[in-house]
Scaffold this motif. Structure first.
Motif, PDB file in Angstrom:
ATOM      1  N   ARG B   4       0.830  -1.206   0.000  1.00  0.00           N
ATOM      2  CA  ARG B   4       0.000   0.000   0.000  1.00  0.00           C
ATOM      3  C   ARG B   4       0.863   1.254   0.000  1.00  0.00           C
ATOM      4  NH1 ARG B   4      -2.300  -0.048   5.081  1.00  0.00           N
ATOM      5  NH2 ARG B   4      -1.062  -1.915   5.428  1.00  0.00           N
ATOM      6  N   LEU B   5       2.071   1.105   0.494  1.00  0.00           N
ATOM      7  CA  LEU B   5       2.884   2.286   0.713  1.00  0.00           C
ATOM      8  C   LEU B   5       3.681   2.737  -0.510  1.00  0.00           C
ATOM      9  CD1 LEU B   5       4.096   1.511   4.318  1.00  0.00           C
ATOM     10  CD2 LEU B   5       2.152   2.881   3.547  1.00  0.00           C
ATOM     11  N   GLU B   6       4.254   1.789  -1.235  1.00  0.00           N
ATOM     12  CA  GLU B   6       5.055   2.194  -2.380  1.00  0.00           C
ATOM     13  C   GLU B   6       4.250   2.086  -3.676  1.00  0.00           C
ATOM     14  OE1 GLU B   6       8.093   3.493  -2.620  1.00  0.00           O
ATOM     15  OE2 GLU B   6       8.314   3.555  -0.447  1.00  0.00           O
ATOM     16  N   PRO B   7       4.198   3.158  -4.437  1.00  0.00           N
ATOM     17  CA  PRO B   7       3.474   3.142  -5.709  1.00  0.00           C
ATOM     18  C   PRO B   7       4.174   2.241  -6.728  1.00  0.00           C
ATOM     19  CG  PRO B   7       4.679   5.200  -5.434  1.00  0.00           C
ATOM     20  CD  PRO B   7       4.806   4.449  -4.145  1.00  0.00           C
ATOM     21  N   LEU B  48       3.888  11.013  -7.355  1.00  0.00           N
ATOM     22  CA  LEU B  48       3.656   9.832  -6.526  1.00  0.00           C
ATOM     23  C   LEU B  48       4.873   9.442  -5.698  1.00  0.00           C
ATOM     24  CD1 LEU B  48       1.723   7.608  -9.076  1.00  0.00           C
ATOM     25  CD2 LEU B  48       0.801   9.034  -7.259  1.00  0.00           C
ATOM     26  N   GLY B  49       6.001  10.052  -5.990  1.00  0.00           N
ATOM     27  CA  GLY B  49       7.220   9.650  -5.289  1.00  0.00           C
ATOM     28  C   GLY B  49       7.556   8.215  -5.638  1.00  0.00           C
ATOM     29  N   TYR B  50       7.405   7.900  -6.923  1.00  0.00           N
ATOM     30  CA  TYR B  50       7.622   6.523  -7.360  1.00  0.00           C
ATOM     31  C   TYR B  50       9.102   6.153  -7.424  1.00  0.00           C
ATOM     32  CZ  TYR B  50       8.196   2.657 -10.592  1.00  0.00           C
ATOM     33  OH  TYR B  50       8.581   1.496 -11.165  1.00  0.00           O
ATOM     34  N   ARG B  51       9.424   4.946  -6.943  1.00  0.00           N
ATOM     35  CA  ARG B  51      10.778   4.397  -7.120  1.00  0.00           C
ATOM     36  C   ARG B  51      10.638   2.980  -7.641  1.00  0.00           C
ATOM     37  NH1 ARG B  51      13.419   7.360  -1.997  1.00  0.00           N
ATOM     38  NH2 ARG B  51      11.440   7.639  -0.939  1.00  0.00           N
ATOM     39  N   PRO B  52      11.309   2.691  -8.746  1.00  0.00           N
ATOM     40  CA  PRO B  52      11.201   1.363  -9.355  1.00  0.00           C
ATOM     41  C   PRO B  52      11.496   0.272  -8.334  1.00  0.00           C
ATOM     42  CG  PRO B  52      12.625   2.795 -10.667  1.00  0.00           C
ATOM     43  CD  PRO B  52      12.235   3.565  -9.445  1.00  0.00           C
ATOM     44  N   ASN B  53      10.762  -0.784  -8.390  1.00  0.00           N
ATOM     45  CA  ASN B  53      10.985  -1.926  -7.511  1.00  0.00           C
ATOM     46  C   ASN B  53      12.106  -2.787  -8.078  1.00  0.00           C
ATOM     47  OD1 ASN B  53      10.957  -4.416  -6.284  1.00  0.00           O
ATOM     48  ND2 ASN B  53       8.776  -4.331  -5.867  1.00  0.00           N
TER      49      ASN B  53
END
Lengths: 339, 339
Positions: B4-7, B48-53
């Motif tokens: 839920r926390l990381e986009p 979104l403050g997205y960081r690739p997984n």
DNA sequence: ATGAAAGCGCTAACAG
DNA sequence: CTGTTAGCGCTTTCAT
């Protein structure tokens, strides 16, 4: 990794003549399996030299069972010992650690933070020294600091620095010192070792003398900087409380070069009491930090928060209470012959 | 991590109103994208403050850009400095390191080996001390050893230990010593520092005297063991070459307790020359290992093998030649006042 | 220049 | 007790 080299679940399944699920089940020991099946699968696993791909396992969702540890550098005994202690404490719970050496550069610390989040570590223990990095404020992940505090919202584990500062200074005074100086890496109001020193001085009616040699000064530059501080104070001070053991060692070396007798003409006391420095310099009087206890507690707090997050109600922010806890561990005076 | 926390990529795609593929493309800067799309996506990512997984990325196949480093313990300055140097060398190529402290226990080393393989690291640098672990023979992964050799089939990077042994012993003799002793953690035919010592003794017509205190002896037990060795030799020996600096420090402490003047009555020389020990004990005469050069070379060799494996022909064993290379780096005498 | 869809290796419902 | 199937988040053909 080249995938030709490592066998997969499917390979094992084919080898054993069963389905993927079945293999997965014996691997995780879940559900009911006939002994015959278990054996077949076990044999196939052994034959192929199969090892579960943890990356795939982690991707599935839950956790990576990895936590990140950020420190200035494990090349310094204090942080090296912290790292080992954290690793050991984590191992007991089946976790591993990704160690990151920030080298005191905030750009590196920022990069590492992103790296750790990108790698989906389950939590972070930070013992780095950049109080300023705003990234920490926005981390959506369990985090605990060790040794230095980062923010009132983040739990902090440390030794009782102020008591240590007092203990050290009192020890110098008890030995007969009348003008103890403080040598620290960063002098400021929140430096608790410094506060302990100042409080003790004040109580004894002594004017504090504080020298500062920045934490990340290159080793080659330290002696000169240190001499610059101390030479100007010869005759004025009769002892030094250095807030870490390596700095204390440098004071000893300075004294040796100036033909000052230790402890007769100059008393010296350090801080940390790491195993490595004690082996190198067993005569140094110092204040020992209980590194193992601190590491264990940091890990306990972190794993607690991780569990809390993972078992939180599925919907809603579910916000775990922000316990900005501070846990301090008692220090211990190690008697040597320098104070 | 709680998802839920990381986009995710999908979140970004939705936010930007484009497809997953497009987002992936701007992320990896692949193919042709209109500037407008790039901007939209970039904005969404920021919002979104997205960081690739990285976990998902690694699963896809290729590489994890992580290598494993196995050492006895980073709490010892030598290995702490190795770890930092390896990390720095790797960072230049976009790799990171998973540091594993075996603590000299082969079960732990075995566990770590499995852990690293399970986590699909791209390669391993091993500097641990269990020459026996048969697992190493069957590893299907690029591997390089540092400091100690593991098998003739695995490349090894180290300092010129034999020359170091000679240099140290010659230095003792040059200072006037007639009976230099060797103090080492494990005496055997393949101990190259010992060999250098023996060769030099022989050339000088001197009978070697070798003391052994095992590498993983608990710090608390060392002084007694050491005294046991040295007390019996007082009057017989007039100098000690310790094969690591901390052991040398312990010899100095023993001499101090026995009221032996250093270097007049007892000369002492160490080995390693780490920054930390030099800060703690700058007077120690020692042989410095070029840790940074060694780390850099180990990384160069390892990344080379990784590239070779990954670009190998798709079909067939494609076996990369087993270059069991040995690279030795020159050591350097650091003059102190103990020899 | 952009999208749809397959799959990396594994786990977890949901059948049977 | 065991198999089928759908994803986890991302990259990558192959279409369009």
């Amino acid at each position: 990794m080249d995938r030709r080299l490592e066998p997969t679940l499917a390979d094992v399944a084919k080898e054993a003549g069963v389905s993927l699920t079945t293999v997965s089940r014996v691997l995780n020991n879940r559900g009911y399996l006939s002994q015959a099946t278990k054996d077949k699968v076990a044999r196939a696993i052994k034959t192929l030299g199969y090892r579960p791909n943890q990356v795939a396992r982690a991707l599935h969702g839950k956790r990576t069972y990895t936590i990140g540890l950020i420190v200035p550098t494990v090349a310094l005994p204090f942080f090296g010992e912290i790292a080992v202690a954290v690793e050991n404490a984590l191992a007991e719970s089946g976790y591993r650690v990704l160690i990151c050496n920030s080298l005191g550069r905030s750009d590196r610390e920022r990069d590492y933070l992103n790296l750790l989040i990108g790698n989906r570590v389950d939590g972070i223990i930070s013992g780095a020294h950049n109080e300023d990095l705003e990234e920490y404020q926005s981390i959506r992940m369990p985090i605990v600091t060790i040794d230095r505090s980062l923010s009132p919202r983040i739990p902090n584990v440390r030794c009782d620095n102020e008591a240590g500062g007092r203990l050290a200074t009192e020890r110098l005074l008890a030995g007969g010192s009348r003008r103890p100086a403080l040598l620290t890496s960063r002098s400021h109001g929140l430096n608790l070792r410094e506060r302990g020193y100042r409080i003790t001085c004040e109580a004894a009616g002594i004017e504090p003398i504080v020298f500062e040699v920045p934490f990340h000064t290159a080793p080659a530059d330290r002696p000169a900087l240190m001499a610059q501080c101390l030479d100007g104070a010869v005759g004025m001070i009769d002892s030094v409380f250095a807030t870490d053991d390596l700095a204390a060692a440098e004071v000893l070396e300075w004294a040796r070069q100036r033909d000052l007798l230790v402890p007769e003409q100059l008393r010296v006391i350090g801080f940390d009491g790491t195993v490595a420095v004690r082996r190198a310099l067993p005569t140094l009087t110092t204040i020992r930090q209980p590194i193992e206890d601190m590491a264990r507690e940091a890990v306990r707090l972190l794993l607690g928060r991780i569990d809390a997050v993972n078992s939180a109600p599925l919907e809603g922010g579910a916000d775990i209470p922000e316990i900005g806890e501070i846990v301090e561990f008692p220090v211990e005076l190690l008697e040597g012959s320098t104070a």
